[in-house]
Design a protein around this motif. Sequence first.
Motif, PDB file in Angstrom:
ATOM      1  N   GLN A 190       0.821  -1.201   0.000  1.00 20.54           N
ATOM      2  CA  GLN A 190       0.000   0.000   0.000  1.00 20.54           C
ATOM      3  C   GLN A 190       0.867   1.268   0.000  1.00 20.54           C
ATOM      4  OE1 GLN A 190      -0.451  -2.592   2.044  1.00 20.54           O
ATOM      5  NE2 GLN A 190      -2.392  -3.412   1.230  1.00 20.54           N
ATOM      6  N   THR A 191       1.951   1.242   0.783  1.00 21.25           N
ATOM      7  CA  THR A 191       2.868   2.380   0.820  1.00 21.25           C
ATOM      8  C   THR A 191       3.620   2.498  -0.497  1.00 21.25           C
ATOM      9  OG1 THR A 191       3.149   2.153   3.227  1.00 21.25           O
ATOM     10  CG2 THR A 191       4.827   3.412   2.036  1.00 21.25           C
ATOM     11  N   ALA A 192       4.086   1.357  -1.001  1.00 22.27           N
ATOM     12  CA  ALA A 192       4.838   1.360  -2.260  1.00 22.27           C
ATOM     13  C   ALA A 192       4.006   1.935  -3.401  1.00 22.27           C
ATOM     14  CB  ALA A 192       5.288  -0.058  -2.599  1.00 22.27           C
ATOM     15  N   ALA A 193       2.703   1.697  -3.369  1.00 17.56           N
ATOM     16  CA  ALA A 193       1.829   2.176  -4.445  1.00 17.56           C
ATOM     17  C   ALA A 193       1.693   3.692  -4.447  1.00 17.56           C
ATOM     18  CB  ALA A 193       0.454   1.536  -4.314  1.00 17.56           C
ATOM     19  N   LEU A 194       2.053   4.344  -3.344  1.00 20.59           N
ATOM     20  CA  LEU A 194       1.937   5.806  -3.242  1.00 20.59           C
ATOM     21  C   LEU A 194       3.248   6.535  -3.512  1.00 20.59           C
ATOM     22  CD1 LEU A 194      -0.223   5.976   0.021  1.00 20.59           C
ATOM     23  CD2 LEU A 194      -1.022   6.249  -2.339  1.00 20.59           C
ATOM     24  N   VAL A 195       4.315   5.786  -3.700  1.00 22.16           N
ATOM     25  CA  VAL A 195       5.648   6.390  -3.869  1.00 22.16           C
ATOM     26  C   VAL A 195       5.722   7.210  -5.161  1.00 22.16           C
ATOM     27  CG1 VAL A 195       8.051   5.807  -4.416  1.00 22.16           C
ATOM     28  CG2 VAL A 195       6.911   4.723  -2.478  1.00 22.16           C
ATOM     29  N   SER A 196       6.293   8.409  -5.065  1.00 24.01           N
ATOM     30  CA  SER A 196       6.533   9.240  -6.248  1.00 24.01           C
ATOM     31  C   SER A 196       7.763   8.717  -6.978  1.00 24.01           C
ATOM     32  CB  SER A 196       6.756  10.700  -5.838  1.00 24.01           C
ATOM     33  OG  SER A 196       5.618  11.223  -5.200  1.00 24.01           O
ATOM     34  N   VAL A 197       7.635   8.530  -8.258  1.00 22.35           N
ATOM     35  CA  VAL A 197       8.725   7.957  -9.056  1.00 22.35           C
ATOM     36  C   VAL A 197       9.244   8.990 -10.049  1.00 22.35           C
ATOM     37  CG1 VAL A 197       9.386   6.116 -10.653  1.00 22.35           C
ATOM     38  CG2 VAL A 197       7.742   5.652  -8.819  1.00 22.35           C
TER      39      VAL A 197
END
Length: 329
Positions: A281-288
């Motif tokens: 869930q956190t990884a899905a919100l990471v800015s890339v």
Amino acid sequence: MPTRAHVLRRAAALVACALTVVTTTAGCSLLPGGGDNDATDIERNTLRIGVMPVVDVAPLRIAINEKLFDKAGLQVQLVPQTSEDEGIKQLDTTLDITWASHVTLFRKVAEGTQLQLQGEAYQAGANSMALVSTDPNYDGPAKIAKPRIAVVNDDDIGALTTRAVLDTAGVEKQGIQFREFPYDQMVTAMQSKTVDAAWMTEPFITKAQRDIGARIVSDTAIGPTKDFPMSGYAASKKFADGNPKTLALFRSVLRDAQQAAANNKLTVQDVLSSYVDVDQQTAALVSVGTFPLSLNPIRLQRVADMMDTEDVLPGRLDVQQLLPPGTTN
């Protein structure tokens, strides 16, 4: 005297023979994917690469998962490191290539370490590096005249970009107080009010936001640091001189991996939880940010020139001298 028919038959036979040779040769080595000449022609088929738990190295993880290195004839081992300096120190002993920020790599070169750059890993995008705080009153970069900022190292990319962004906001550089903390201790430093903010990269930014309600005071990829080249891969000059074909193959596979990451950032977010302490869930919100496909001396010179301007380097560094032979603008 040969008849016309005889001459034509002889010519046809010669053409057929020539076509056979060309076709056979192409099938062995000229057609894309034909044969394994690239793999058998390299100096070695194993590489040990130092990495850290950051978004920047996601393409390498993708390449491992999709067996891109295996298909090219390279056996690659990713070796976790505790710091960028430690990775560079281990070159020619336990590592062949290591990841680090360009700022760290250029600083080491200025100190006398002989390196050759092997690829760009990451370029900043919106909120991919930022000043993060738990102080509700620190809601803008100019709000505190003498901010205490947590950075991993006071002469690293965090300190460099923080100075540039806060200076643009009107904060005097002399007033900025840098305090050194590893990423995993920055949250505690903010909560204890040892620092006013911390310079973080992803996924630590998103993790701090979710875990303790931290907020972004300022994106540090804006203004003078917009699209800033953040990190890359390097080998020692000694290793590079002795293994040019191996490293050329590494750069080729890295380009494919970077392209795969650039084409599908969801894949990047998905792979993060496999090597960083974050849930899906956190990884899905990471800015890339951006994954560059090649070494660009003009882009990299921008980093060295900013380091020179900020007195992080003793003088101007010519980045072109650190690139593999044949690398041009």
